[in-house]
Design a protein around this motif. Structure first.
Motif, PDB file in Angstrom:
ATOM      1  N   VAL A  41       0.835  -1.204   0.000  1.00 16.58           N
ATOM      2  CA  VAL A  41       0.000   0.000   0.000  1.00 16.58           C
ATOM      3  C   VAL A  41       0.870   1.254   0.000  1.00 16.58           C
ATOM      4  CG1 VAL A  41      -1.676   1.358   1.338  1.00 16.58           C
ATOM      5  CG2 VAL A  41      -1.989  -1.116   1.084  1.00 16.58           C
ATOM      6  N   VAL A  42       1.952   1.237   0.768  1.00 16.58           N
ATOM      7  CA  VAL A  42       2.884   2.377   0.782  1.00 16.58           C
ATOM      8  C   VAL A  42       3.423   2.624  -0.620  1.00 16.58           C
ATOM      9  CG1 VAL A  42       5.109   3.225   1.648  1.00 16.58           C
ATOM     10  CG2 VAL A  42       3.505   2.089   3.212  1.00 16.58           C
ATOM     11  N   GLU A  43       3.828   1.560  -1.311  1.00 15.51           N
ATOM     12  CA  GLU A  43       4.362   1.700  -2.671  1.00 15.51           C
ATOM     13  C   GLU A  43       3.297   2.219  -3.635  1.00 15.51           C
ATOM     14  OE1 GLU A  43       7.494   1.466  -3.585  1.00 15.51           O
ATOM     15  OE2 GLU A  43       7.972   1.080  -1.478  1.00 15.51           O
ATOM     16  N   GLU A  44       2.057   1.752  -3.472  1.00 18.63           N
ATOM     17  CA  GLU A  44       0.967   2.219  -4.335  1.00 18.63           C
ATOM     18  C   GLU A  44       0.701   3.707  -4.117  1.00 18.63           C
ATOM     19  OE1 GLU A  44      -0.614   0.689  -6.758  1.00 18.63           O
ATOM     20  OE2 GLU A  44       0.428  -1.215  -6.462  1.00 18.63           O
ATOM     21  N   ILE A  45       0.795   4.153  -2.890  1.00 16.67           N
ATOM     22  CA  ILE A  45       0.606   5.577  -2.585  1.00 16.67           C
ATOM     23  C   ILE A  45       1.672   6.419  -3.278  1.00 16.67           C
ATOM     24  CG2 ILE A  45       0.769   7.314  -0.735  1.00 16.67           C
ATOM     25  CD1 ILE A  45      -0.608   5.281   1.111  1.00 16.67           C
ATOM     26  N   LEU A  46       2.907   5.935  -3.240  1.00 11.42           N
ATOM     27  CA  LEU A  46       4.024   6.700  -3.794  1.00 11.42           C
ATOM     28  C   LEU A  46       4.002   6.754  -5.322  1.00 11.42           C
ATOM     29  CD1 LEU A  46       6.826   5.423  -1.409  1.00 11.42           C
ATOM     30  CD2 LEU A  46       5.922   7.754  -1.516  1.00 11.42           C
ATOM     31  N   LYS A  47       3.469   5.731  -5.962  1.00 11.64           N
ATOM     32  CA  LYS A  47       3.516   5.706  -7.421  1.00 11.64           C
ATOM     33  C   LYS A  47       2.207   6.128  -8.094  1.00 11.64           C
ATOM     34  CE  LYS A  47       2.300   0.829  -8.301  1.00 11.64           C
ATOM     35  NZ  LYS A  47       2.811  -0.488  -8.728  1.00 11.64           N
ATOM     36  N   ALA A  48       1.154   6.390  -7.298  1.00 15.01           N
ATOM     37  CA  ALA A  48      -0.143   6.727  -7.865  1.00 15.01           C
ATOM     38  C   ALA A  48      -0.115   8.064  -8.599  1.00 15.01           C
ATOM     39  CB  ALA A  48      -1.201   6.768  -6.763  1.00 15.01           C
ATOM     40  N   LYS A  49      -0.860   8.141  -9.683  1.00 13.73           N
ATOM     41  CA  LYS A  49      -0.998   9.392 -10.440  1.00 13.73           C
ATOM     42  C   LYS A  49      -1.812  10.394  -9.617  1.00 13.73           C
ATOM     43  CE  LYS A  49      -3.586   9.224 -14.101  1.00 13.73           C
ATOM     44  NZ  LYS A  49      -4.062   8.877 -15.457  1.00 13.73           N
ATOM     45  N   ARG A  50      -2.951   9.918  -9.120  1.00 18.30           N
ATOM     46  CA  ARG A  50      -3.795  10.713  -8.227  1.00 18.30           C
ATOM     47  C   ARG A  50      -4.276   9.821  -7.095  1.00 18.30           C
ATOM     48  NH1 ARG A  50      -7.339  12.972 -13.191  1.00 18.30           N
ATOM     49  NH2 ARG A  50      -7.310  10.709 -13.475  1.00 18.30           N
ATOM     50  N   ILE A  51      -4.461  10.410  -5.919  1.00 25.34           N
ATOM     51  CA  ILE A  51      -4.923   9.657  -4.750  1.00 25.34           C
ATOM     52  C   ILE A  51      -6.221  10.284  -4.255  1.00 25.34           C
ATOM     53  CG2 ILE A  51      -4.418   8.947  -2.381  1.00 25.34           C
ATOM     54  CD1 ILE A  51      -1.417   9.236  -3.108  1.00 25.34           C
ATOM     55  N   TYR A  52      -7.241   9.462  -4.141  1.00 21.18           N
ATOM     56  CA  TYR A  52      -8.530   9.901  -3.595  1.00 21.18           C
ATOM     57  C   TYR A  52      -8.758   9.158  -2.278  1.00 21.18           C
ATOM     58  CZ  TYR A  52      -9.462  11.452  -8.417  1.00 21.18           C
ATOM     59  OH  TYR A  52      -9.396  12.050  -9.652  1.00 21.18           O
ATOM     60  N   ILE A  53      -9.169   9.881  -1.248  1.00 19.12           N
ATOM     61  CA  ILE A  53      -9.452   9.269   0.049  1.00 19.12           C
ATOM     62  C   ILE A  53     -10.936   9.450   0.342  1.00 19.12           C
ATOM     63  CG2 ILE A  53      -8.781   9.096   2.468  1.00 19.12           C
ATOM     64  CD1 ILE A  53      -6.230  10.634   1.755  1.00 19.12           C
ATOM     65  N   VAL A  54     -11.611   8.327   0.622  1.00 22.47           N
ATOM     66  CA  VAL A  54     -13.065   8.328   0.771  1.00 22.47           C
ATOM     67  C   VAL A  54     -13.463   7.694   2.099  1.00 22.47           C
ATOM     68  CG1 VAL A  54     -15.262   7.674  -0.291  1.00 22.47           C
ATOM     69  CG2 VAL A  54     -13.226   7.962  -1.724  1.00 22.47           C
ATOM     70  N   GLY A  55     -14.414   8.323   2.786  1.00 23.73           N
ATOM     71  CA  GLY A  55     -14.957   7.752   4.014  1.00 23.73           C
ATOM     72  C   GLY A  55     -15.913   8.739   4.649  1.00 23.73           C
ATOM     73  N   PHE A  56     -17.033   8.242   5.153  1.00 24.15           N
ATOM     74  CA  PHE A  56     -18.064   9.133   5.678  1.00 24.15           C
ATOM     75  C   PHE A  56     -18.471   8.721   7.081  1.00 24.15           C
ATOM     76  CE2 PHE A  56     -18.449   8.831   1.037  1.00 24.15           C
ATOM     77  CZ  PHE A  56     -18.110  10.141   0.716  1.00 24.15           C
ATOM     78  N   ARG A  57     -19.435   9.464   7.610  1.00 23.27           N
ATOM     79  CA  ARG A  57     -19.912   9.253   8.974  1.00 23.27           C
ATOM     80  C   ARG A  57     -18.737   9.417   9.948  1.00 23.27           C
ATOM     81  NH1 ARG A  57     -25.075   9.956   8.973  1.00 23.27           N
ATOM     82  NH2 ARG A  57     -25.290   8.697  10.856  1.00 23.27           N
ATOM     83  N   SER A  58     -18.611   8.535  10.933  1.00 28.16           N
ATOM     84  CA  SER A  58     -17.548   8.723  11.922  1.00 28.16           C
ATOM     85  C   SER A  58     -16.153   8.566  11.312  1.00 28.16           C
ATOM     86  CB  SER A  58     -17.723   7.735  13.083  1.00 28.16           C
ATOM     87  OG  SER A  58     -17.683   6.408  12.625  1.00 28.16           O
ATOM     88  N   SER A  59     -16.049   7.824  10.205  1.00 27.41           N
ATOM     89  CA  SER A  59     -14.741   7.635   9.569  1.00 27.41           C
ATOM     90  C   SER A  59     -14.221   8.907   8.904  1.00 27.41           C
ATOM     91  CB  SER A  59     -14.813   6.516   8.523  1.00 27.41           C
ATOM     92  OG  SER A  59     -15.077   5.272   9.129  1.00 27.41           O
ATOM     93  N   GLN A  60     -15.099   9.892   8.714  1.00 26.94           N
ATOM     94  CA  GLN A  60     -14.690  11.139   8.075  1.00 26.94           C
ATOM     95  C   GLN A  60     -13.535  11.803   8.821  1.00 26.94           C
ATOM     96  OE1 GLN A  60     -16.401  12.592   5.183  1.00 26.94           O
ATOM     97  NE2 GLN A  60     -14.566  13.840   5.133  1.00 26.94           N
ATOM     98  N   ALA A  61     -13.529  11.654  10.148  1.00 28.18           N
ATOM     99  CA  ALA A  61     -12.478  12.289  10.957  1.00 28.18           C
ATOM    100  C   ALA A  61     -11.099  11.748  10.596  1.00 28.18           C
ATOM    101  CB  ALA A  61     -12.765  12.064  12.442  1.00 28.18           C
ATOM    102  N   ILE A  62     -10.969  10.418  10.457  1.00 24.39           N
ATOM    103  CA  ILE A  62      -9.655   9.871  10.145  1.00 24.39           C
ATOM    104  C   ILE A  62      -9.327  10.005   8.660  1.00 24.39           C
ATOM    105  CG2 ILE A  62      -9.417   8.371  12.145  1.00 24.39           C
ATOM    106  CD1 ILE A  62     -10.493   6.074  10.595  1.00 24.39           C
ATOM    107  N   VAL A  63     -10.352  10.121   7.821  1.00 22.66           N
ATOM    108  CA  VAL A  63     -10.129  10.413   6.405  1.00 22.66           C
ATOM    109  C   VAL A  63      -9.455  11.783   6.278  1.00 22.66           C
ATOM    110  CG1 VAL A  63     -11.321  11.074   4.268  1.00 22.66           C
ATOM    111  CG2 VAL A  63     -11.943   8.963   5.429  1.00 22.66           C
ATOM    112  N   GLU A  64      -9.992  12.775   6.984  1.00 21.58           N
ATOM    113  CA  GLU A  64      -9.426  14.128   6.952  1.00 21.58           C
ATOM    114  C   GLU A  64      -8.005  14.134   7.504  1.00 21.58           C
ATOM    115  OE1 GLU A  64     -10.640  16.775   5.626  1.00 21.58           O
ATOM    116  OE2 GLU A  64     -12.766  16.348   5.320  1.00 21.58           O
ATOM    117  N   PHE A  65      -7.776  13.358   8.550  1.00 17.54           N
ATOM    118  CA  PHE A  65      -6.450  13.276   9.168  1.00 17.54           C
ATOM    119  C   PHE A  65      -5.425  12.728   8.179  1.00 17.54           C
ATOM    120  CE2 PHE A  65      -3.168  11.167  11.682  1.00 17.54           C
ATOM    121  CZ  PHE A  65      -2.891  12.099  12.674  1.00 17.54           C
TER     122      PHE A  65
END
Length: 293
Positions: A128-152
């Motif tokens: 996952v670390v390698e995928e993050i580093l080589k990605a063209k664009r990164i989208y982070i998705v999560g709602f409700r209570s998970s929104q807090a850690i998505v923003e973090f």
């Protein structure tokens, strides 16, 4: 998941005739109150129905489980996404020491981190670390209570990388924000019971468009996992109506640090620039100045 629940209930019903009198009492209670039984210890379940703890253990063995904890885990996996907030509050009466909720909650969170450390797949984490580093664009998705850690996660990855976007609820729909997602992109979805249907839909949408998908969730049985190329597991057993996101946040901290270790020079330059900006615009309180007031 509903099918799995019916399989377990059917197993109990099938084995019912051969159970002892005490075991039949346990079986009847679980069939009627499986949502409550799932969060009771063997001793508590025995006390509730009026049998010994050893009878509860033998009941689990009779069903083919190695012990009561295995049966309990099966029940928890089946019902945790179905519990309403009201049911969580009712169950918490058996889990929380009302005289010392601080100790109850912190102990539960410590256990969540311990189990996460045992369950996490280090190879998948590195992938996952390698995928993050080589990605063209990164989208982070999560709602409700998970929104807090998505923003973090989004906040810190944005300090390291310049291609990170947090998908949020707002003027535009989530699918409009994911409109251009495709091959070469990475979508990170975060959700824990009760799982957000919108997050699941966003991961399916992204997977159908050939983006790589990472799910950060509590189980391989999570609906997020079925749409993910990589699944990172973090324990999130709740103690009450509040979702426990301590272990998920710890996992996300580890992800941020791991990415940062690969981009040390970039981070150093970024923070040198930020320190000058923060100083110029007074972003942080000046401790020495406050002491003189």
């Amino acid at each position: 998941m509903e099918g799995n629940r019916q399989d377990l209930m059917k197993l109990i019903q099938t084995r019912f005739p051969r159970l002892s009198k005490g075991q039949k009492i346990i079986a009847e209670y679980i069939l009627k109150h499986y949502d409550k039984a799932a969060f009771m210890t063997a001793a508590k379940l025995g006390q509730t129905v009026g049998v010994s703890e050893s009878t509860v253990v033998r009941f689990a063995n009779e069903l083919g489980f190695s012990g009561y904890p295995t049966l309990q885990k099966e029940l928890q996996e089946l019902i945790k996404n179905k519990l309403t907030s009201v049911q969580r509050i009712e169950i918490s009466n058996d889990l929380i020491d009302e005289e010392n909720p601080l100790r109850s909650v912190l102990k539960a969170d410590i256990e969540n981190i311990r189990v996460t450390l045992e369950k996490i797949n280090a190879n998948v984490f590195e992938d996952v670390v390698e995928e993050i580093l080589k990605a063209k664009r990164i989208y982070i998705v999560g709602f409700r209570s998970s929104q807090a850690i998505v923003e973090f996660l989004g906040f810190y990855l944005n300090l390291i990388l310049d291609n990170v976007r947090v998908v949020s609820r707002g003027v535009s729909d989530i699918f409009e924000q994911l409109l251009r997602v495709g091959e070469g992109d990475l979508v990170i979805g975060i959700s824990f019971p009760r799982y957000s249907s919108r997050t699941v839909e966003a991961l399916k949408f992204s997977k159908d468009r050939n983006a790589k998908v990472v799910a950060i969730t509590d189980s391989l049985l999570s609906p997020l996992a079925s749409h993910a190329d990589f699944t990172l597991i973090a324990q999130s057993n709740m103690v009450s109506f509040v979702d426990s996101l301590v272990a998920p946040l710890s996992l996300i901290n580890a992800l941020i640090v791991a990415v940062g270790c690969k981009e040390k020079e970039v981070i150093s330059e970024t923070f040198r620039t930020l320190e000058n900006i923060w100083e110029e615009y007074g972003v942080y309180a000046n401790r020495s100045k406050n002491n003189n007031d």
